[in-house]
Design an enzyme around this catalytic site. Structure first.
Site, mmCIF file in Angstrom:
data_model
loop_
_atom_site.group_PDB
_atom_site.id
_atom_site.type_symbol
_atom_site.label_atom_id
_atom_site.label_comp_id
_atom_site.label_asym_id
_atom_site.label_seq_id
_atom_site.Cartn_x
_atom_site.Cartn_y
_atom_site.Cartn_z
ATOM 1 N NE ARG A 118 51.372 55.794 19.512
ATOM 2 C CZ ARG A 118 52.077 56.784 18.954
ATOM 3 N NH1 ARG A 118 53.369 56.872 19.161
ATOM 4 N NH2 ARG A 118 51.470 57.665 18.198
ATOM 5 C CE LYS A 140 40.404 40.470 33.991
ATOM 6 N NZ LYS A 140 39.092 40.066 34.537
ATOM 7 C CD GLU A 182 38.668 38.547 45.551
ATOM 8 O OE1 GLU A 182 38.928 37.528 44.875
ATOM 9 O OE2 GLU A 182 37.783 39.363 45.239
ATOM 10 C CE LYS A 224 44.108 37.673 39.311
ATOM 11 N NZ LYS A 224 43.474 38.926 39.692
ATOM 12 C CD GLU A 234 37.993 37.395 32.461
ATOM 13 O OE1 GLU A 234 38.818 38.202 32.897
ATOM 14 O OE2 GLU A 234 36.817 37.336 32.825
ATOM 15 N NE ARG A 238 42.500 37.065 34.237
ATOM 16 C CZ ARG A 238 43.431 37.984 34.014
ATOM 17 N NH1 ARG A 238 44.214 37.873 32.972
ATOM 18 N NH2 ARG A 238 43.579 39.018 34.804
ATOM 19 C CG ASN A 242 35.135 36.635 37.554
ATOM 20 O OD1 ASN A 242 35.854 37.450 38.125
ATOM 21 N ND2 ASN A 242 35.063 36.547 36.235
ATOM 22 C CG HIS A 245 33.915 38.112 41.850
ATOM 23 N ND1 HIS A 245 34.449 37.117 42.640
ATOM 24 C CD2 HIS A 245 34.788 39.156 41.945
ATOM 25 C CE1 HIS A 245 35.601 37.532 43.161
ATOM 26 N NE2 HIS A 245 35.830 38.759 42.763
ATOM 27 C CG HIS A 249 30.060 42.230 40.273
ATOM 28 N ND1 HIS A 249 30.579 41.537 39.197
ATOM 29 C CD2 HIS A 249 31.129 42.752 40.933
ATOM 30 C CE1 HIS A 249 31.910 41.644 39.220
ATOM 31 N NE2 HIS A 249 32.262 42.375 40.258
ATOM 32 C CG HIS A 262 35.203 43.558 45.390
ATOM 33 N ND1 HIS A 262 34.238 43.338 44.424
ATOM 34 C CD2 HIS A 262 36.198 42.646 45.150
ATOM 35 C CE1 HIS A 262 34.635 42.338 43.632
ATOM 36 N NE2 HIS A 262 35.816 41.911 44.041
#
Lengths: 359, 359
Positions: A118, A140, A182, A224, A234, A238, A242, A245, A249, A262
């Site tokens: 946990r 994340k 980025e 960031k 988010e 936030r 992207n 992106h 994607h 990427h």
């Protein structure tokens, strides 16, 4: 050494940036609470840095786990290998996990730390430029599900991030460019002066000049961190992170993950976002050209992959359905250095932008 | 209806307790943010309550998942069934999971909620007396690993807990007694007056008198909530909630999980903790007898299982090694109504206590 504090109340943590940090036992010691450490890495990074890091941490009881390399292994089965190793070596709740590798290792190790008994401590040691400026900030963590990327995970902050710029010396040139994508993104969405600095120093950055790279990483992480501090989970702003992106994607899905990096897909995707922003009259043609030029200067693609058509994008982004439902929200630029998330654009302008990107 | 607030700053939530709550759509609506709901239950509880709950929630897009019943299924493979169902029905980050069942369902649904898309809302509807007074408070969620129980999970709080006392009417008598074990525990560790009330009302409680049961659940949850609010992540005082559990876990391990109910093992384990506390002179012989009597009155075992010897306990609890290392910390009673976690006891007193419990 530069140090940046990510300000998230009782989950705040420092990011250290500099050459040779991985050899500084004292930096690690500041953030390791117990006597046990587990280094999680992959079979690409392990031969380069695992043994020396084990020696640096020899004051602790060190376990290590070497996972297969790549996004295809960002799965529960691989995660389970971390849990198996922790339990086999009887790591308790005071253990500290160390993520040594790129974004995939960081995401999986972070989720393992969030979930083992946990929640235990973890430290990020990102070894790619992309992970240094992206996944080491923001908390994340997670794994992929057959039905979608990053579908299972947690928001979980590390105790510290150690960015050793020496680790970039072993990075392939393509991956340096992917990381620069980025970095350019941060200039485009939030800091026009930083974009100007990148334009002036792009050659030195691509040659991995230590001082320049440190500055670029520091400013990227700072931007960031600012955005994440405003919106940790988010809910709103936030999403500007992207930029490029959604298009990117679609490119990755069309090519198969791993064929375009990427950062490469994001590079081409940002040109598309610049183009659409110009078509809507938000930025000037000069602004669009300026953005495209810096992306090209970083060694990134500025057009969609050969053979990928506007109709492929429309299908993969479910343009018809989502635009009509107001659900296809895109990050566009109000000006160079100021992004906005919006679903308020003309579908014909989007189609023209997609066609413009065809080769 | 009674309502109790669990005070955890921005993670605070209410516990509602009363008859017929599962039929009150308005109570659910207060805590459901989006339009999607996923009810997670098992194949024992589903035939009893799933259809009616689906109807109560008919204003929402409802998905349901029926898992196999029992601790043996508290695994990643079962958890994956929840993720699969959520993704197949396209649940997004605004979905709400509802845990309808006992402790296993609550633990797994909570962990699924903690991890799905890095965290979605969930509501607990515990249907066993044990889960109503234990796992619905405290935010512990998780699954088992082959090498240990609850090794993988998260601290994650529900948006609300709805305890419908009518659901106890379908509960087997043994499971009522198992729930009473945890209720008695709260009196022993923290509230001598509550223990007195339990002694006076045990017959009515075992007959599931709605008023008495509501009072017992309310006080139990309040005590647990107090302890958890003092120590959310189990750094210290929260460990007193494990009175009788170290002995009880040894019984469960010896018998094989599922043969003795958890509450039954805790019942016998609490008698052992009372006995050791008396041997150390912390409580009187009368205090020990009083505790044993109320445990017996609840229909619980007060001795170790037939055939389980003191040596079995020593082996399963690793007594020699852990006592010598000062690592076998036990929850003992300074007085009835006041518990303490300690490793400061004589190993011979522990041995005598283990022998006393043999049949």
């Amino acid at each position: 050494m530069q140090c940046l504090n990510v300000d998230l109340a009782d989950r705040s943590y420092p990011i250290y940036i500099g050459a040779g940090l991985m050899a500084q036992a004292e930096l690690f010691a500041r953030h390791i609470g117990g006597r046990q450490v587990c280094i999680v890495t992959d079979d690409t990074v392990a031969p380069l840095y695992l043994e020396s890091l084990q020696q640096v941490l020899s004051d602790y009881k060190v376990t290590s786990v070497i996972l297969p390399t790549g996004e295809a292994y960002k799965t529960w089965a691989t995660l389970q290998q971390i849990f198996d190793a922790l339990l086999a070596a009887r790591h308790d709740r005071r253990t500290t996990l160390i993520a040594l590798g790129g974004g995939v290792i960081g995401d999986m190790t972070g989720f393992a730390a969030a979930s083992y008994q946990r929640g235990v401590d973890f430290i990020q040691v990102p070894t790619t430029l992309l992970s240094q400026v992206d996944s080491s900030v923001g908390g994340k963590t997670g794994i992929n599900h057959p039905a979608g990327k990053n579908m299972i995970g947690a928001f979980y902050q590390p105790k510290a991030v150690l960015i050793d710029t020496d680790s970039l010396n072993t990075l392939p040139e393509r991956e340096v460019s992917a990381g620069l994508a980025e970095i350019i993104k941060y200039g485009l969405i939030r800091d026009e002066a930083f974009l100007g600095w990148l334009e002036q120093n792009m050659a030195g950055l691509r040659q991995l000049d230590a001082g320049l790279v440190t500055q670029a990483i520091l400013r990227s992480c700072a931007i960031k961190a600012e955005v994440v501090a405003e919106d940790e989970r988010e809910g709103g702003v936030r999403a500007i992170l992207n930029l490029g992106h959604t298009f990117g994607h679609a490119i990755e899905a069309h090519q198969g993950y791993g064929s375009w990096l990427h950062g490469e897909a994001v590079g081409a995707g940002m040109v598309m976002a610049l183009d659409l922003s110009a078509r809507l009259g938000w930025i000037s043609a000069q602004g669009r050209a300026r953005g495209e030029a810096v992306i090209a200067a970083a060694g990134l693609p500025t057009l969609a992959p050969v053979g990928m058509r506007a109709s492929d994008f429309e299908r993969l982004m479910a343009v018809d359905k989502k635009v009509l439902d107001g659900q296809l929200r895109l990050v566009l630029l109000r000006q160079i250095g100021a992004a906005e998330v919006t679903a308020d654009y003309d579908v014909e302008a989007l189609r023209a932008c997609l066609q413009e990107s065809e080769q």
